[in-house]
Design an enzyme around this catalytic site. Structure first.
Site, PDB file in Angstrom:
ATOM      1  N   GLY A   1       3.732  -9.498  20.383  1.00 37.75           N
ATOM      2  CA  GLY A   1       4.729  -8.983  21.306  1.00 37.75           C
ATOM      3  C   GLY A   1       5.892  -9.887  21.611  1.00 37.75           C
TER       4      GLY A   1
ATOM      5  N   ASN B   1       8.154  -0.780   9.944  1.00 38.30           N
ATOM      6  CA  ASN B   1       7.808  -2.071   9.358  1.00 38.30           C
ATOM      7  C   ASN B   1       9.059  -2.823   8.905  1.00 38.30           C
ATOM      8  OD1 ASN B   1       6.676  -4.165   7.727  1.00 38.30           O
ATOM      9  ND2 ASN B   1       4.811  -2.966   7.483  1.00 38.30           N
TER      10      ASN B   1
ATOM     11  N   ASP C   1       5.849  -2.002   3.053  1.00 38.03           N
ATOM     12  CA  ASP C   1       5.818  -3.079   4.032  1.00 38.03           C
ATOM     13  C   ASP C   1       7.261  -3.513   4.311  1.00 38.03           C
ATOM     14  OD1 ASP C   1       5.153  -5.755   5.324  1.00 38.03           O
ATOM     15  OD2 ASP C   1       3.142  -5.082   4.812  1.00 38.03           O
ATOM     16  N   SER C   2       7.572  -4.771   4.151  1.00 37.60           N
ATOM     17  CA  SER C   2       8.919  -5.247   4.461  1.00 37.60           C
ATOM     18  C   SER C   2       9.845  -5.183   3.252  1.00 37.60           C
ATOM     19  CB  SER C   2       8.858  -6.664   5.028  1.00 37.60           C
ATOM     20  OG  SER C   2       8.314  -6.646   6.334  1.00 37.60           O
TER      21      SER C   2
END
Length: 246
Positions: A58, A132, A185-186
């Site tokens: 976070g 993502n 994903d990224s």
């Protein structure tokens, strides 16, 4: 979360043991950050040289590249993003963060833009199933987003403010990924606008042109033997044509 600084040092995150490593051009590895309970993921270098880190736990952190002067960025939009996955700067010093929350039945993820003064956060797109990867086009008129749980590649055309979705062109899904297990994903976008999309647990990265059409499939050596399957992210080394894949 690989990212290079101007001296060619590469920074990578080791999420689940709370560490960030610095790898010099001569491959010397040092730990610049180590904090239990913090899960560093995506990283990006600000134009002032600081390293910004978003965390699955976070936090959004800013620090010097030697790990000193760690400063939390407190701004949020109604408490979001809650789970930071990836981060990318625009040319004005604003940055986009993906909120890696939600799934098919409860799409609570999204993309949020932090202002350059770090005081305000605005939603760009919400109701995504685990947002993502995120990357802007070279002219910053398009924002690409990977939505993991739906395996979608989103192409979002933005107005000049960098936040509002163009009401005519809007947000589209030019490509849906296939294959199991794992998914999109990224990503990163090169200077020609091509999208380099990593596919986790598939040992490969798919390259798509600026319209979202696949043009190349990069298979990691050893994939056929089940090695190096966790292809999650990549980085371009500045001033070169080299790509480093995590």
């Amino acid at each position: 979360g690989p990212t290079f600084d101007r001296e060619g040092n590469l920074y990578v995150s080791s999420i689940f043991d709370g560490r960030i490593f610095k790898i010099t051009p001569d491959k010397k590895v040092t730990t610049i950050f180590n904090k239990k309970g913090v899960l560093p993921d995506g990283m990006a270098i600000h134009k002032d040289g600081r390293l910004f880190v978003v965390c699955l736990s976070g936090e959004v952190l800013a620090m010097n590249t030697d790990g000193s002067n760690v400063t939390p960025v407190e701004a949020r939009h109604q408490g979001k993003p809650k789970v930071g996955n990836d981060i990318v700067f625009d040319s004005k010093g604003n940055f986009y963060v993906t909120d890696f929350t939600g799934h098919f039945a409860d799409p609570t993820g999204g993309v949020y833009r932090f202002s350059s003064d770090l005081k305000t956060v605005q939603p760009v797109i919400q109701n995504l199933a685990s947002a993502n990867g995120v990357a802007p086009s070279p002219d910053e008129k398009v924002l690409w987003v990977a939505e993991t749980c739906r395996n979608n590649l989103l192409r979002i055309e933005l107005l000049e403010d960098g936040v509002t979705i163009n009401p005519i062109a809007g947000a589209t899904i030019p490509y849906r990924f296939t294959g199991a297990p794992g998914g999109c994903d990224s990503m990163r976008v090169d200077v020609d606008g091509n999208v380099y999309q990593c596919l986790i647990f598939q040992g490969r990265a798919l390259i798509l042109n600026k319209r979202g059409t696949p043009v190349a499939n990069v298979v990691i050596p050893g994939r056929e033997q089940g090695k190096h399957m966790g292809t999650t992210n990549l980085a371009f080394k500045p001033g070169t044509n080299e790509v480093f894949i995590m």
